[in-house]
Design a protein around this motif. Sequence first.
Motif, mmCIF file in Angstrom:
data_model
loop_
_atom_site.group_PDB
_atom_site.id
_atom_site.type_symbol
_atom_site.label_atom_id
_atom_site.label_comp_id
_atom_site.label_asym_id
_atom_site.label_seq_id
_atom_site.Cartn_x
_atom_site.Cartn_y
_atom_site.Cartn_z
ATOM 1 N N PHE A 58 34.531 19.837 19.722
ATOM 2 C CA PHE A 58 35.065 20.505 18.531
ATOM 3 C C PHE A 58 35.656 19.523 17.518
ATOM 4 N N HIS A 59 35.366 18.247 17.649
ATOM 5 C CA HIS A 59 35.672 17.312 16.558
ATOM 6 C C HIS A 59 34.550 17.448 15.510
ATOM 7 N N ASP B 165 34.301 22.188 23.798
ATOM 8 C CA ASP B 165 33.594 23.181 22.992
ATOM 9 C C ASP B 165 33.036 24.323 23.823
ATOM 10 N N SER B 166 33.363 24.358 25.121
ATOM 11 C CA SER B 166 32.746 25.312 26.046
ATOM 12 C C SER B 166 33.533 25.244 27.353
ATOM 13 N N LEU B 167 33.328 26.235 28.219
ATOM 14 C CA LEU B 167 33.971 26.138 29.542
ATOM 15 C C LEU B 167 33.430 24.928 30.298
ATOM 16 N N PRO C 146 28.503 26.406 12.303
ATOM 17 C CA PRO C 146 29.406 25.615 13.139
ATOM 18 C C PRO C 146 28.664 24.619 14.037
ATOM 19 N N ALA C 147 27.438 24.971 14.427
ATOM 20 C CA ALA C 147 26.664 24.067 15.293
ATOM 21 C C ALA C 147 26.319 22.766 14.559
ATOM 22 N N GLN D 281 30.670 18.332 16.539
ATOM 23 C CA GLN D 281 29.875 17.356 17.287
ATOM 24 C C GLN D 281 29.132 17.979 18.478
ATOM 25 N N GLY D 282 29.700 19.050 19.029
ATOM 26 C CA GLY D 282 29.083 19.661 20.215
ATOM 27 C C GLY D 282 27.812 20.427 19.937
ATOM 28 N N GLY D 283 27.457 20.603 18.652
ATOM 29 C CA GLY D 283 26.207 21.289 18.321
ATOM 30 C C GLY D 283 26.204 22.723 18.828
#
Length: 274
Positions: A126-127, A142-144, A258-259, A263-265
């Motif tokens: 999430f940067h 950005d995810s579990l 947002p993707a 950075q996490g796409g």
Amino acid sequence: MSTQQESKAKPFRRLLLTGAAGNLGRQLRGALAQWADVVRLSDITPLGEAAAHEEHVVLDLADRAGVDALLEGVDAVVHLGGISVDAPFDDLLEANIRGVYNLYAAAQKHGVKRVLFASSNHAIGFHPTTTVIDADAPLRPDSLYGVTKCFGESLSRYYFDRFGLETVCMRIGSSFEVPKNPRMLVTYLSYRDFIELVRCSLFTNRVGHAIVYGVSNNRVAWWDNTKAAFLGYRPQDSSAQFDDLFPVQAPTDEFDDPAQRFQGGAFVVALPQS
Ligand code: NAI
Ligand code: 15L
């Protein structure tokens, strides 16, 4: 010992590779033979035929007694095993939380000196794509799945501070034969550079607890490895060789999606079925 025997001595008596049946495990399997007399390979799925220098152990990392036995007689570990994408929490809990705890508890008990922990860029996904971050950037999973990698980084920090068990946390970008989308031109880590970074992580003296980004020398960079310079990692490859696959995009904060902003796409928007 004769000179001939000395020249054959390998740095490690026994190296353990978890996740050995996976994408990166299969790339690393051959290289480990140069570094250890015995290579112990483990995965939850079968590993094929064992070479003369290999020991195979098929087990679930969530099996505490099994993992305890797995670590016996091991000098160092390359821990790639676990779920490598976002998934329902209960699945991640077993493979990536219980599994990594079992590994560290057993490693400490059996006097293992060092672990290479396969962390992920999704620990910091999430940067924004307009910033360059280094090893000290705050965790922003950005995810579990990314949260489980933060757990592994944190657990390994505890095992170093409390017990002196060293770890290099490799925040791997995208390590595949070929980038699969424009984002991967930035996050690409060639297999050759991956193996070299594993080598640097295992052979550098006194790594303590280190964070390094697993990325090749790509034209656009989101990650600065200055704070891990002591590892001596010099990437040889670049995603520039794949530039004709996708249009190159300059970083911008004007993306609606947002993707593309983070950075996490796709991981920043996808939600696994529970
Ligand atoms: P992979 O999914 O191909 O390999 C993971 C292996 O772990 C598989 O062979 C799987 O059978 C095994 N595994 C899963 N659950 C298990 C369990 N409960 N017990 C024992 N073994 C289990 O993934 P890949 O690409 O080889 O990645 C290796 C590691 O690097 C993973 O930890 C992944 O999270 C991490 N990573 C990989 C990236 C890449 O681009 N390849 C990027 C970022 C991180
Ligand atoms: C990861 O952490 C995954 O293991 C891999 O499958 C890719 O999705 C990679 O990140 C990536 O960000 O491209």
